[in-house]
Structures are given as C-alpha cells and as structure tokens.
Write a protein that holds these residues in place. Structure first.
Motif, mmCIF file in Angstrom:
data_model
loop_
_atom_site.group_PDB
_atom_site.id
_atom_site.type_symbol
_atom_site.label_atom_id
_atom_site.label_comp_id
_atom_site.label_asym_id
_atom_site.label_seq_id
_atom_site.Cartn_x
_atom_site.Cartn_y
_atom_site.Cartn_z
ATOM 1 N N VAL A 195 1.132 -1.344 0.059
ATOM 2 C CA VAL A 195 0.019 -0.270 0.001
ATOM 3 C C VAL A 195 1.014 1.706 -0.195
ATOM 4 C CG1 VAL A 195 -1.797 1.618 1.776
ATOM 5 C CG2 VAL A 195 -1.826 -0.920 0.987
ATOM 6 N N VAL A 196 2.121 1.451 0.677
ATOM 7 C CA VAL A 196 3.057 2.420 0.918
ATOM 8 C C VAL A 196 3.723 2.412 -0.165
ATOM 9 C CG1 VAL A 196 4.516 3.120 1.955
ATOM 10 C CG2 VAL A 196 3.202 2.251 3.660
ATOM 11 N N ARG A 197 4.117 1.558 -0.812
ATOM 12 C CA ARG A 197 4.968 2.271 -1.743
ATOM 13 C C ARG A 197 3.573 2.069 -3.471
ATOM 14 N NH1 ARG A 197 9.508 -1.389 -3.453
ATOM 15 N NH2 ARG A 197 8.662 -2.771 -5.006
ATOM 16 N N GLU A 198 2.868 1.771 -2.889
ATOM 17 C CA GLU A 198 1.915 2.020 -4.541
ATOM 18 C C GLU A 198 1.908 3.655 -4.145
ATOM 19 O OE1 GLU A 198 -1.111 -1.235 -5.905
ATOM 20 O OE2 GLU A 198 -2.512 0.122 -5.379
ATOM 21 N N ASN A 199 1.292 4.061 -2.599
ATOM 22 C CA ASN A 199 0.956 5.365 -3.232
ATOM 23 C C ASN A 199 2.468 5.787 -3.090
ATOM 24 O OD1 ASN A 199 1.232 8.035 -0.951
ATOM 25 N ND2 ASN A 199 -0.515 7.000 -0.568
ATOM 26 N N LEU A 200 3.579 5.888 -2.739
ATOM 27 C CA LEU A 200 4.623 6.776 -3.043
ATOM 28 C C LEU A 200 4.777 7.349 -4.777
ATOM 29 C CD1 LEU A 200 6.905 5.940 -0.140
ATOM 30 C CD2 LEU A 200 4.909 7.943 -0.464
ATOM 31 N N ARG A 201 5.300 5.731 -5.273
ATOM 32 C CA ARG A 201 5.114 5.878 -6.593
ATOM 33 C C ARG A 201 3.932 6.844 -7.277
ATOM 34 N NH1 ARG A 201 5.847 0.098 -8.582
ATOM 35 N NH2 ARG A 201 7.689 -0.497 -7.979
ATOM 36 N N GLY A 202 3.069 6.620 -6.718
ATOM 37 C CA GLY A 202 1.313 7.098 -7.412
ATOM 38 C C GLY A 202 1.621 8.737 -6.719
ATOM 39 N N ILE A 203 2.640 8.855 -6.420
ATOM 40 C CA ILE A 203 1.733 10.215 -5.363
ATOM 41 C C ILE A 203 1.169 11.504 -5.981
ATOM 42 C CG2 ILE A 203 4.175 11.696 -5.532
ATOM 43 C CD1 ILE A 203 1.936 11.221 -2.236
ATOM 44 N N ARG A 204 1.657 11.126 -7.164
ATOM 45 C CA ARG A 204 1.378 12.352 -8.063
ATOM 46 C C ARG A 204 -0.424 12.555 -8.386
ATOM 47 N NH1 ARG A 204 6.437 12.489 -9.588
ATOM 48 N NH2 ARG A 204 7.619 14.696 -9.898
ATOM 49 N N VAL A 205 -0.589 11.605 -9.186
ATOM 50 C CA VAL A 205 -2.072 10.293 -9.646
ATOM 51 C C VAL A 205 -2.678 10.871 -8.068
ATOM 52 C CG1 VAL A 205 -2.807 8.721 -10.158
ATOM 53 C CG2 VAL A 205 -1.101 9.265 -10.948
ATOM 54 N N VAL A 206 -2.189 10.344 -6.923
ATOM 55 C CA VAL A 206 -3.233 10.086 -6.035
ATOM 56 C C VAL A 206 -3.387 11.995 -5.336
ATOM 57 C CG1 VAL A 206 -3.025 10.064 -2.928
ATOM 58 C CG2 VAL A 206 -2.366 8.584 -5.004
ATOM 59 N N LYS A 207 -2.698 12.879 -5.973
ATOM 60 C CA LYS A 207 -3.049 14.266 -5.473
ATOM 61 C C LYS A 207 -3.842 14.921 -7.185
ATOM 62 C CE LYS A 207 0.411 15.390 -2.727
ATOM 63 N NZ LYS A 207 0.162 14.706 -1.551
ATOM 64 N N THR A 208 -3.291 14.354 -8.163
ATOM 65 C CA THR A 208 -4.773 15.097 -8.691
ATOM 66 C C THR A 208 -6.427 14.097 -9.121
ATOM 67 O OG1 THR A 208 -2.872 13.800 -10.398
ATOM 68 C CG2 THR A 208 -4.250 15.525 -11.931
ATOM 69 N N TYR A 209 -6.070 13.729 -8.108
ATOM 70 C CA TYR A 209 -7.018 12.349 -8.179
ATOM 71 C C TYR A 209 -7.840 13.179 -6.889
ATOM 72 C CZ TYR A 209 -7.162 10.454 -12.752
ATOM 73 O OH TYR A 209 -7.422 9.993 -14.445
ATOM 74 N N ASN A 210 -7.200 13.715 -6.143
ATOM 75 C CA ASN A 210 -7.547 13.818 -4.944
ATOM 76 C C ASN A 210 -8.082 12.497 -3.985
ATOM 77 O OD1 ASN A 210 -7.562 16.581 -4.471
ATOM 78 N ND2 ASN A 210 -8.772 17.016 -5.092
ATOM 79 N N ARG A 211 -6.925 12.221 -3.882
ATOM 80 C CA ARG A 211 -7.773 10.266 -3.297
ATOM 81 C C ARG A 211 -6.542 9.952 -2.194
ATOM 82 N NH1 ARG A 211 -11.361 6.629 -5.424
ATOM 83 N NH2 ARG A 211 -9.120 5.281 -5.070
#
Ligand SMILES: Nc1ncnc2c1ncn2[C@@H]1O[C@H](COP(=O)(O)OP(=O)(O)OP(=O)(O)O)[C@@H](O)[C@H]1O
Length: 578
Positions: A195-211
């Motif tokens: 979970v942590v790795r996925e989040n950190l790797r995709g941090i830009r996507v997480v931010k863009t989608y407000n997730r």
C-alpha cells in the motif's frame, strides 16, 4: 532450514564461537560466587574468622572482574557476528533474487520481497545475537545453578525437578500458539508495504485525483490489521511472565519455609540457605532469559521460514547445463507458441508462428491487451513459453546462457526506469565501458543528444530517483539510447516512443533504418505512424496473429488494421477540428 541460513555466517563464524565460550566463563564464575558466599558466611562471618573473609573476598573480587570481562567480550563478539551474519544473509538473498524471472517476482510480490530483505532479516539478526549470547548463557546458568544447588543440599534442590519442567511445559504451549500468529503478522506487513509503495510511487496521480483521504484510509486499515494480529500474538507471548512469576515465587516460598525449619532443627546452616536462595534466583533468571529467547525465536522462526522460502525457491528460469554462449544473428522464430501467465491459466498467446530475418524491422500493433508486450517478453526469456519454441539466431532461447541472450536482446520496456545518478551513469547501464563518444553516438540515434546538450550540465546532469526531473518523452529517448549502447543483435521497443512527438519519432525510425541496418528491430506502438515504415507489421488480436504484411498490404487486406488506421485518422481529424 536453520543449517541453510547458517551458511551465511561464513567469515563471522569465529566471532560466533568466541561469544558462547566467553559466556561460559562468565556464567561459570557467576554461579560459583554464591557458593563462596555461603562458605564466607558459615566459616568466616559466623565464627568471626577475618583472615578467611579476606581470602575469600579477594577470590570473589577477581572472579567478579573476570566474569564482567567475559560478559563484555561476549556482547562485543555477538554483536559483530550477528551484524555480519545479517549482512551476508541480505547479500545472499539479494543475489538469489537477481536470477528471478518476472514470473518468480510475481509469485512472491515485490512488497513481500522488500519486507523479507529488511524486517525479516532484522528479526533474524536479533535472534542470532540472542542465540550466541543469551541462549548460550541461560542453559549454562541453569545447569551450573542446579548442579551447585544439589552440591549444597540435594534434598532441598529437588524442588527444581518440579519447577523447571512446569515452566518448560508452559513455554512450549505458548510458542505453539504464538508462532502461526507471527507468520500472519508478516504477511500483513507485506500488504502494508504494498500500500505504501503504491501510494508513494503514484503520489502525483493520488494528488491529481484528490485520493489522499482514500489512500490514507487504506494505509490505516493495513496498519490496523497488523495491530490486530500483532497484539493478539504479543498477548499470548506475555503469558509467560505470570507463569514464570508463579513458579519463581512458589520455589522461593518452598525454600524459605523448609530451609528455615531445617536451620531451626540444626540440619542446615544459614550460609547454605542463602546460597540455595541465590541459586533458585539464578535458575529462575535463566528460565526468564530462556523465555525471552523463545519469544524472540518464535517471532524469528516465522521470519526465518519466509527468508528460507525465497532462498530455496527454484527460479522458473534456469541456465541449461551446457549453455550456448554466442548468438549467431538476430533472426527470431516463434514456432507454435502458446503462453499463459502463472496463476492465470488463460492463454494470452495462442499458436504464434512468426519468422523474422536478421536486420528486419517489425512493427507490432494491436488493441490494448492483445498480447504485444507478452509476445516480445518471450524473446529475452523474461517469461518462458508454455508450449512451442522461441528461437533466436536459430537456437532455442532456453538453450542459451541467460546473460548472453539478454546481452544480445535489448529491450526498452513500457515502464521506463531511470536510476538516480548522472545521465552518463544511466546510459552506461547499457555498457559500463562506453566512451563519451559512444554515449553521444547512441544519444544522437535516439534523438536525445540535442536536449542533453541543452542542459546546463549536459551528460553530467543529475537524474533524480525514477527520472522525475526529465519529461516523459526525454526519459523514453534516454532509455532507448541506453538500450542501443548494449549493441544488441535485437532491439525491442515496447511502446517506447509513445510520449515522443511524431516528428522526433520519425527521426528515430529513420536513424535506426540508416545507421543500424544489421540490428533486428521490433517496434510495438499504438500509433500507426510509428510502424508504417517497418519492413513488416504484425497485427495481434486477442493473443493471435491476425495478419502480417507491409502497411500497404494490410491496408488492402486486413480489417483490424484498417479499423485501427481509420480510428487514428478520424481521431486525428476530430482532434484537428477541436
Ligand atoms: N504479469 C501478468 N500476469 C497476469 N496477466 C497478465 C500479466 N501481464 C499481462 N497480463 C494479461 O495478458 C494480456 C496481454 O497483456 P499485454 O501486456 O501483453 O498486452 P498489450 O497488447 O501489450 O497491451 P498494451 O497495449 O495495453 O500494453 C492482458 O489481458 C493482460 O491483462
């Protein structure tokens, strides 16, 4: 399993042996001191013999210093041995993983491998240190103390025949219940790591989608799941403390009660009772140490099993006994190839037959999920076929030495990865001995030289982890240049120019055509324009070859190709209108 893991101790073996020897010296002296104390009380203090007290006091003082020095030395050597063991074990595990195929990595999952390389090894390091220090000390202390107690008064010492097995039974039950729980804990660590790795790797996507909130909940949930099992496991392990105290106070009570009666009756001396109580404390302390050791061992056994699983895992990709070490040419042949991913059981490639001549440029096109990447991954043996044969240079890829094969087949993967370091460092992954002139030549072919030269530090520009400080298209061109530096016989570009503008893309194709005529080139692309100039184009549809031909031939004969072409032209037109 333990023997296998033990191989990693290697050059630190001597420290691992010195430590228990020093522990033995420390413990022996330590258990002898209460005996001297009882002698001092009975023969020195009670009769008032000062000379005797001084003599014994001197012995006790020297003994205490030697024992202290032994203890300190044992700590020093055990730390050195356990840290060295962990270092070697980490290296062995890492080395073993390097031979893993994609399928093997899929089997364990990347996050689980990371936890095994870090947390699990740390647990084993602690357990090993305990093993050569505390685990050596506790049984010796137990044996010496019981022996001394029997020497002092064999009847009273019989209490240990009851208390020691009682404690041992309690510990065994606790460990049997606790061990499977700790295994579960580490599986849940794997999940948290993912979970942590996925989040950190995709941090830009997480931010863009407000997730961020959802991701936060996911991580909190993963942590809560660890807490749930971990606290249960710990609660069970902590039971050893009340059991231990019950046995300890029971034993002391017995000794005090019957000891006092015997002193009053004149069949025992005060010094003897004092030393017996000291031995009882030593016995119980050693049991306490043992129970802590068992706790740590319980935790670590789960870790040891997880590491052993990886170490003993036989990679699905192995080198043949007498491998072929030269690749004659860049010819590729797919001969009735079927392929399914492990745990998937659906054929992602079905009856693939394809002959590619050395130096040919082949375009591969097809809808998303049609099997394009899967097809090319079979060439450098990133996966092995289930049925049929893939040949390179007229030889089955499974007959090659894997390194030879991969040195001759350069693949630019769909997900490009750059590593932290300078541009030149990154390019030299392709050939660590490449000269600056060779770097520039490869970069020119990949149309990367212009933008590299325009950077203030040129080829020395520092690339951040994952290549986050270069654009998608620049990253793609750098990875192409890196692949070219390997001077392979076969170059595979898996959708590697998708982020490059069409003009630059056509310049890359032209440069390849003019400058690399002998290299076989396989180009997977979504855009027809990227493959239009290829000698032949393979159209894949649902894991099968739908058609093979030049652009013009396919435009005439193949409806799937025509559909793709039309959708791109229309898409382009509507795009243009907008
Ligand atoms: N590691 C894997 N494990 C299981 N299934 C997989 C794996 N990789 C791909 N697949 C499946 O195999 C099929 C073919 O995938 P592949 O990546 O080869 O398609 P593709 O044509 O390259 O697609 P795209 O153009 O989107 O990259 C898909 O259905 C995909 O879901």
């Amino acid at each position: 399993m333990l023997k296998r893991l033990g191989h990693s101790v290697r050059e630190f073996k001597k420290y691992a042996w010195i430590s228990p020897v020093l522990v033995a010296i420390e413990t022996f002296i330590e258990t002898f001191i209460p005996y001297l104390m009882s002698k001092m009380i009975d023969n020195g203090i009670i009769p008032g013999n000062l000379g005797y007290i001084e003599k014994l006091g001197g012995f006790m003082l020297i003994g205490t210093f030697v024992s202290l020095a032994g203890g300190a030395g044992a700590s020093w050597y055990s730390s050195k041995a356990s840290a060295g063991f962990a270092k070697n074990l980490r290296h062995d595990l890492y080395h073993h993983i390097q031979d893993f195929s994609f399928e093997d990595v899929d089997h364990f999952s990347t996050s689980s491998i990371v936890v095994r390389l870090t947390t699990d090894i740390m647990n084993i390091q602690q357990a090993f240190q305990m093993l050569i220090r505390a685990a050596a000390r506790a049984p010796l202390m137990l044996i010496f103390s019981i022996t001394m107690a029997f020497t002092v008064d064999s009847e009273m010492a019989m209490v240990f025949v009851v208390s020691v097995p009682l404690m041992a039974i309690g510990l065994t039950i606790i460990i049997a219940i606790g061990r499977p729980l700790f295994r579960k804990v580490y599986q849940r660590y794997d999940w948290l790591n993912r979970v942590v790795r996925e989040n950190l790797r995709g941090i830009r996507v997480v931010k863009t989608y407000n997730r961020a909130e959802t991701e936060d909940k996911k991580a909190a949930n993963a942590s809560a799941r660890i807490y749930e099992v971990f606290s249960k496991a710990e609660r069970i392990l902590q039971l050893n403390s009340p059991i231990m105290q019950f046995v300890m106070y029971g034993t002391l009570l017995f000794l005090a009660w019957f000891g006092a009666k015997r002193i009053v009756a004149g069949s025992m001396q005060t010094g003897q009772l004092v030393s017996l109580i000291a031995y009882a404390m030593s016995v119980l302390m050693s049991l306490n140490i043992l129970s802590n050791v068992f706790n740590q061992m319980t935790i670590s056994l789960a870790s040891a099993q997880r590491i052993d699983e990886v170490l003993t895992y036989k990679s699905t990709l192995t080198n043949p006994k007498e491998p072929v070490t030269t690749v004659k040419n860049g010819a590729i042949e797919f001969d009735h190839v079927n392929f399914a991913y492990a745990d998937d059981h659906v054929n992602r490639l079905t009856d693939i037959n394809l002959h590619i001549k050395p130096g040919e440029t082949i375009g591969i096109i097809g809808e998303t999920g049609s099997g394009k990447s899967t097809l090319v991954q079979l060439i450098p043996r990133l996966y092995d076929v289930n049925q049929g044969t893939v040949r390179v240079g007229n030889c089955d890829v499974r007959d090659y030495d894997i390194r030879t094969l991969r040195d001759n087949v350069s693949m630019v993967l769909q997900q490009n990865v750059l590593f932290s370091g300078s541009i030149a460092d990154n390019l030299r992954w392709g050939d660590e001995h490449a000269t600056n002139a060779q770097l520039i030549k490869a970069a020119k072919l990949a149309q990367a030289d212009d933008f590299i030269q325009s950077l203030p530090d040129g080829y020395d520009t520092y690339i951040e982890q994952g290549g986050s400080n270069v654009s998608g298209g620049q990253k793609q061109r750098l990875t192409i240049a890196r692949a070219l530096l390997k001077k392979p016989k076969i170059l595979i570009l898996d959708d590697s120019t998708s982020a490059v503008d069409t003009h630059t893309d056509s310049l890359i194709q032209e440069a390849f055509h003019d400058e690399l005529p002998d290299m076989t080139k396989l180009i997977i692309a979504q855009r027809i324009s990227s493959v239009q100039g290829a000698d032949r184009i393979v159209v894949l549809n649902d894991g099968k070859i739908e058609a093979v031909g030049t652009h013009d031939e396919l435009m005439e004969s193949d409806p799937v190709y025509q559909d793709i072409y039309n959708s791109q032209i229309k898409g382009g037109e509507s795009h243009a209108k907008n």
